[in-house]
Scaffold this active site. Sequence first.
Site, PDB file in Angstrom:
ATOM      1  N   VAL A  60      -3.667   3.466   0.104  1.00  0.00           N
ATOM      2  CA  VAL A  60      -3.965   3.292   1.530  1.00  0.00           C
ATOM      3  C   VAL A  60      -5.477   3.194   1.741  1.00  0.00           C
ATOM      4  O   VAL A  60      -5.943   2.405   2.564  1.00  0.00           O
ATOM      5  CB  VAL A  60      -3.350   4.445   2.356  1.00  0.00           C
ATOM      6  CG1 VAL A  60      -3.842   4.430   3.788  1.00  0.00           C
ATOM      7  CG2 VAL A  60      -1.843   4.365   2.334  1.00  0.00           C
ATOM      8  N   ALA A  83       0.841  -1.199   0.000  1.00  0.00           N
ATOM      9  CA  ALA A  83       0.000   0.000   0.000  1.00  0.00           C
ATOM     10  C   ALA A  83       0.869   1.240   0.000  1.00  0.00           C
ATOM     11  O   ALA A  83       1.880   1.309   0.696  1.00  0.00           O
ATOM     12  CB  ALA A  83      -0.915   0.011   1.225  1.00  0.00           C
ATOM     13  N   CYS A  84       0.463   2.212  -0.802  1.00  0.00           N
ATOM     14  CA  CYS A  84       1.143   3.506  -0.823  1.00  0.00           C
ATOM     15  C   CYS A  84       0.090   4.577  -1.017  1.00  0.00           C
ATOM     16  O   CYS A  84      -1.106   4.298  -0.952  1.00  0.00           O
ATOM     17  CB  CYS A  84       2.235   3.561  -1.888  1.00  0.00           C
ATOM     18  SG  CYS A  84       1.649   3.563  -3.577  1.00  0.00           S
ATOM     19  N   ALA A  85       0.518   5.780  -1.272  1.00  0.00           N
ATOM     20  CA  ALA A  85      -0.419   6.896  -1.373  1.00  0.00           C
ATOM     21  C   ALA A  85      -1.468   6.667  -2.465  1.00  0.00           C
ATOM     22  O   ALA A  85      -2.653   6.849  -2.240  1.00  0.00           O
ATOM     23  CB  ALA A  85       0.326   8.205  -1.610  1.00  0.00           C
TER      24      ALA A  85
END
Length: 102
Positions: free
Chosen positions: A38, A6-8
């Site tokens: 996220v 998960a990232c931005a």
Amino acid sequence: MKIMLACAAGMSTSMLVEKMKLAAKELNEEHTIWAVSVEGVESEVDNCDCILLGPQVRLQKNNILKIAKNVPVEVINPSDYGRQNGMAVLEFAKKLVTEKGE
């Protein structure tokens, strides 16, 4: 093993996902690896064995832990993330899941 990153926005981790898939292929291992934003973690949490967070969203870790139930959550080493070291990140994920099972 099912590994969710998960990232931005799910974009920068998508490149790392491909490197991790190549690493798994080199090891003759089959894993399901994918990336989400996220915001997408909650809808996918029941489908994974571990959640790896991009360093840029490390401040979200406590929020993710609340929705992750018994799924281990950790931040990817910034050096491995920056270098797109798929093998190191794959080994990190495997270690997380193994430690959870102990």
